[in-house]
Design an enzyme around this catalytic site. Structure first.
Site, PDB file in Angstrom:
ATOM      1  N   LYS A 175       0.725  -0.980  -0.218  1.00 33.68           N
ATOM      2  CA  LYS A 175      -0.018  -0.435  -0.396  1.00 33.68           C
ATOM      3  C   LYS A 175       0.987   1.207  -0.001  1.00 33.68           C
ATOM      4  CE  LYS A 175      -2.987  -2.808  -0.145  1.00 33.68           C
ATOM      5  NZ  LYS A 175      -3.794  -3.574  -1.607  1.00 33.68           N
TER       6      LYS A 175
ATOM      7  N   GLU B 117      -1.831   7.629   7.731  1.00 36.20           N
ATOM      8  CA  GLU B 117      -3.000   8.931   6.918  1.00 36.20           C
ATOM      9  C   GLU B 117      -3.464   9.425   7.900  1.00 36.20           C
ATOM     10  OE1 GLU B 117      -4.038   5.774   3.079  1.00 36.20           O
ATOM     11  OE2 GLU B 117      -5.462   6.784   4.259  1.00 36.20           O
TER      12      GLU B 117
ATOM     13  N   ARG C 281      -8.288  -7.159  -8.879  1.00 36.80           N
ATOM     14  CA  ARG C 281      -8.759  -8.269  -9.615  1.00 36.80           C
ATOM     15  C   ARG C 281     -10.244  -8.030  -9.784  1.00 36.80           C
ATOM     16  NH1 ARG C 281      -8.889  -7.546  -4.044  1.00 36.80           N
ATOM     17  NH2 ARG C 281     -11.512  -6.493  -3.311  1.00 36.80           N
TER      18      ARG C 281
HETATM   19  C1  MV4 Z   1      -9.937   5.682   6.170  1.00 34.64           C
HETATM   20  C2  MV4 Z   1     -10.692   6.051   6.719  1.00 34.64           C
HETATM   21  C3  MV4 Z   1     -11.045   7.838   7.267  1.00 34.64           C
HETATM   22  N1  MV4 Z   1      -9.405   8.170   6.735  1.00 34.64           N
HETATM   23  N2  MV4 Z   1      -8.878   5.836   5.714  1.00 34.64           N
HETATM   24  C4  MV4 Z   1     -10.150   2.124   4.611  1.00 34.64           C
HETATM   25  C5  MV4 Z   1     -10.857   1.175   3.644  1.00 34.64           C
HETATM   26  C6  MV4 Z   1     -12.418   1.160   4.261  1.00 34.64           C
HETATM   27  N3  MV4 Z   1     -12.445  -0.426   4.091  1.00 34.64           N
HETATM   28  C7  MV4 Z   1     -12.145   1.489   5.539  1.00 34.64           C
HETATM   29  N4  MV4 Z   1     -11.107   2.579   5.494  1.00 34.64           N
HETATM   30  C8  MV4 Z   1     -11.079   3.432   5.557  1.00 34.64           C
HETATM   31  N5  MV4 Z   1      -9.998   4.139   5.376  1.00 34.64           N
HETATM   32  C9  MV4 Z   1      -8.177   7.540   6.358  1.00 34.64           C
HETATM   33  N6  MV4 Z   1      -7.744   7.573   5.694  1.00 34.64           N
HETATM   34  C10 MV4 Z   1     -11.747   5.727   6.913  1.00 34.64           C
HETATM   35  C11 MV4 Z   1     -12.542   4.245   6.575  1.00 34.64           C
HETATM   36  C12 MV4 Z   1     -13.880   3.998   6.818  1.00 34.64           C
HETATM   37  C13 MV4 Z   1     -14.171   3.837   5.844  1.00 34.64           C
HETATM   38  C14 MV4 Z   1     -14.591   3.854   4.426  1.00 34.64           C
HETATM   39  C15 MV4 Z   1     -15.365   4.401   3.976  1.00 34.64           C
HETATM   40  C16 MV4 Z   1     -16.724   4.184   3.733  1.00 34.64           C
HETATM   41  C17 MV4 Z   1     -16.689   3.147   5.521  1.00 34.64           C
HETATM   42  C18 MV4 Z   1     -15.988   2.976   6.373  1.00 34.64           C
HETATM   43  C19 MV4 Z   1     -16.053   2.898   7.521  1.00 34.64           C
HETATM   44  C20 MV4 Z   1     -14.715   2.846   8.038  1.00 34.64           C
HETATM   45  C21 MV4 Z   1     -14.022   3.348   8.149  1.00 34.64           C
END
Ligand code: MV4
Length: 520
Positions: free
Chosen positions: A116, A200, A293
């Site tokens: 990543k 991040e 994928r």
């Molecule tokens: C984030 C985030 C907020 N800020 N990264 C990454 C993988 C995905 N499964 C959830 N992720 C997130 N990465 C930063 N820098 C918030 C999430 C996140 C999220 C993002 C979109 C939709 C639902 C989510 C639920 C939990 C966390």
């Protein structure tokens, strides 16, 4: 085109790929574990090879056994599906080294995106905005502290070898950083064999929007628009839709162009997905990661664009040019997909393995079911609990939700518990209907449920055969004032919801419209 292809997967995606093989005149070869001999994908293939015992580490993840199976059956290519070995560069290399075609990108592209931090560097070099943060793994908790100070709290710690949110930690303040660093790196080491983390800045009220891209070996790269995947539970997608409820043509074009830049930067070939976080507040989007994928949620893109993404994967893997250009792609209507899991959504999503004793899937206008199971299928604890995907298409989002509600209420599964009641709740939720789908949606739904528990599940199945049998027994005994008034059922559909009374009246028992036996 290939004459024979081995499908290195199981369940609904193996079935999906086998169906595409049939349409292309390709002979499909299945692989299966000892637990899967009776499964649907084995039945639908022309040939099937056992690749080992039930645990996936000894079967569906056994690179040598799968390559051997492909060689033994004289397949020309291997389709990995998703999960298992789909993003394993070593597998892609082993397939190619055996003189077979791997249906997917090059191992080099997979590796550049598999790390990543490397993927973040690719995005920066391609001129695509990433979430502010580090592009190299953190070397220590001290470095994490310094970096967090620089970007400002709240921050996210993420596994460099991870993806999809596994081993991810939100850190709100300096005091929590060191312990979060330690637990996240231990989790990353256990899950991926690599403890390294990157950092991040946390994006506030983000939405997860991803772009489907496609590339051929001649250098043509197109995007097929976005999918909104913001409804997630423990980083697992639950509901996906196309287009995003907040989509506008401008945003789609800008995100699409960014995704194409990233694909070009790694000489990508085949189907891929570039994920973005979009801030609901600023409307800025940032590259998150790329999945090399075919994705679980590809059907919503297929429903709205009309293209068959699996067919196109075969086309470009066989060396042909993509069958369409960017100008040929247009988006019509709205599609929504629900992932149906063998889990008890009314009991903390506890696994619910078992035998499916009754299955009546919805059908009719605008319904697409991608299922890996049938009646009498065994759902084991060995594999992913997703048993089927229900996708609907309609002209507008409102009509798609109406259709999805109808389909969910029609869906009958007995023998295992599924997440269908959870979806029946979501499609009736005002925030969902309004398209307010930021990352907090599921949390708010849970809070709301605690304050105000929902009425009975409108699609709940009552084993009316048992009720009818009990009634018959009770009236034959004819003692007790309570049973006297009850009708006698003389015919019933086993394990269904329909019973016919002695009077000839047919009743369909539903939890939201209980039968008033006394009135009958
Ligand atoms: C984030 C985030 C907020 N800020 N990264 C990454 C993988 C995905 N499964 C959830 N992720 C997130 N990465 C930063 N820098 C918030 C999430 C996140 C999220 C993002 C979109 C939709 C639902 C989510 C639920 C939990 C966390």
């Amino acid at each position: 085109m290939f004459k024979k292809v081995l499908i290195a997967n199981r369940g609904e995606i193996a079935v999906r790929i086998i169906r595409c093989c049939r349409e292309l005149g390709i002979v499909p070869v299945a692989v299966y574990s000892e637990a899967d001999l009776e499964s649907l994908h084995v039945r639908l293939a022309d040939e099937a090879v056992c690749v080992g015992p039930a645990p996936s580490t000894q079967s569906y993840l056994n690179i040598q056994a799968i390559v051997d199976a492909a060689q033994r059956t004289k397949a020309e290519a291997v389709h990995p599906g998703y999960g298992f070995l789909a993003e394993n560069a070593e597998f892609a290399r082993a397939v190619t080294a055996a003189g077979l075609n791997f249906i997917g990108p090059t191992p080099e592209a997979m590796e550049l995106m598999g790390s990543k931090t490397s993927a973040r560097r690719v995005a920066v070099e391609a001129g695509v905005a990433i979430v502010p943060g580090t592009v190299e793994p953190l070397s220590s908790a001290e470095e994490a502290l310094e970096t967090a100070e620089k970007f400002g709290y709240p921050v996210m710690l993420k596994a460099a070898a991870g993806g999809g949110g596994k081993g991810m930690r939100l850190v709100n303040a300096k005091a929590d950083l060191v312990s979060a660093f330690e637990t996240a790196s231990a989790e990353a080491a256990a899950a991926f064999g690599d403890a390294s983390l990157y950092l991040e800045k946390a994006v506030e009220t983000p939405r997860h929007i991803e772009i489907q891209i496609f590339a051929d070996q001649q250098g043509n790269v197109v995007h097929l628009g976005e999918r909104e995947c913001s409804i997630q539970r423990r980083h697992q997608k639950v509901v996906e839709e196309c287009p995003s409820p907040i989509n506008d043509a401008g945003l789609r074009q800008r995100m699409g162009e960014a995704a194409i830049k990233i694909a070009l930067a790694v000489n990508y070939t085949g189907a891929g997905t570039v994920e973005f976080l979009l801030s609901d507040i600023t409307r800025e989007f940032y590259f998150l990661e790329m999945n090399t994928r075919l994705q679980v949620e590809h059907p919503v893109t297929e429903l709205v664009t009309g293209f068959d993404l699996v067919r196109e994967q075969f086309t470009v893997a066989a060396g042909h040019v993509l069958s369409f250009t960017q100008e040929d792609i247009c988006w019509l209507g709205h599609a929504i997909e629900c992932r149906v899991y063998a889990e008890d959504s009314q009991n903390n999503f506890f696994p619910s393995p078992g035998t499916i004793t009754h299955l009546q899937e919805p059908s009719g206008p605008g319904i697409r079911i991608d299922s890996g199971v049938r009646r009498n299928s065994e759902v084991s604890l060995h594999y992913d609990p997703m048993v089927a995907k229900l996708a609907v298409w309609a002209r507008t989002r409102v009509e798609a939700i109406d259709r999805l509600r109808r389909a969910l209420d029609e869906y009958e599964v007995m023998g295992i518990t599924t997440t269908l009641p959870f979806f029946r709740e979501i499609v009736r939720n005002e925030e969902f209907i309004a398209g307010r789908l930021d990352t907090g949606f599921i949390g708010r739904l849970n809070e709301q449920r605690e304050r105000d528990p929902p009425a009975a599940d409108p699609g709940e199945l009552v084993d009316i055969a048992l009720i009818a049998a009990a009634l018959q027994y009770a009236s034959s005994q004819s003692h007790g004032a309570n049973t006297q008034a009850l009708p006698t059922a003389n015919r019933w559909k086993l394990s269904g919801r329909t019973a016919m009374l002695a009077s000839g009246q047919v009743i369909n028992q539903r939890a939201d419209r209980p039968v008033n036996w006394r009135k009958l």
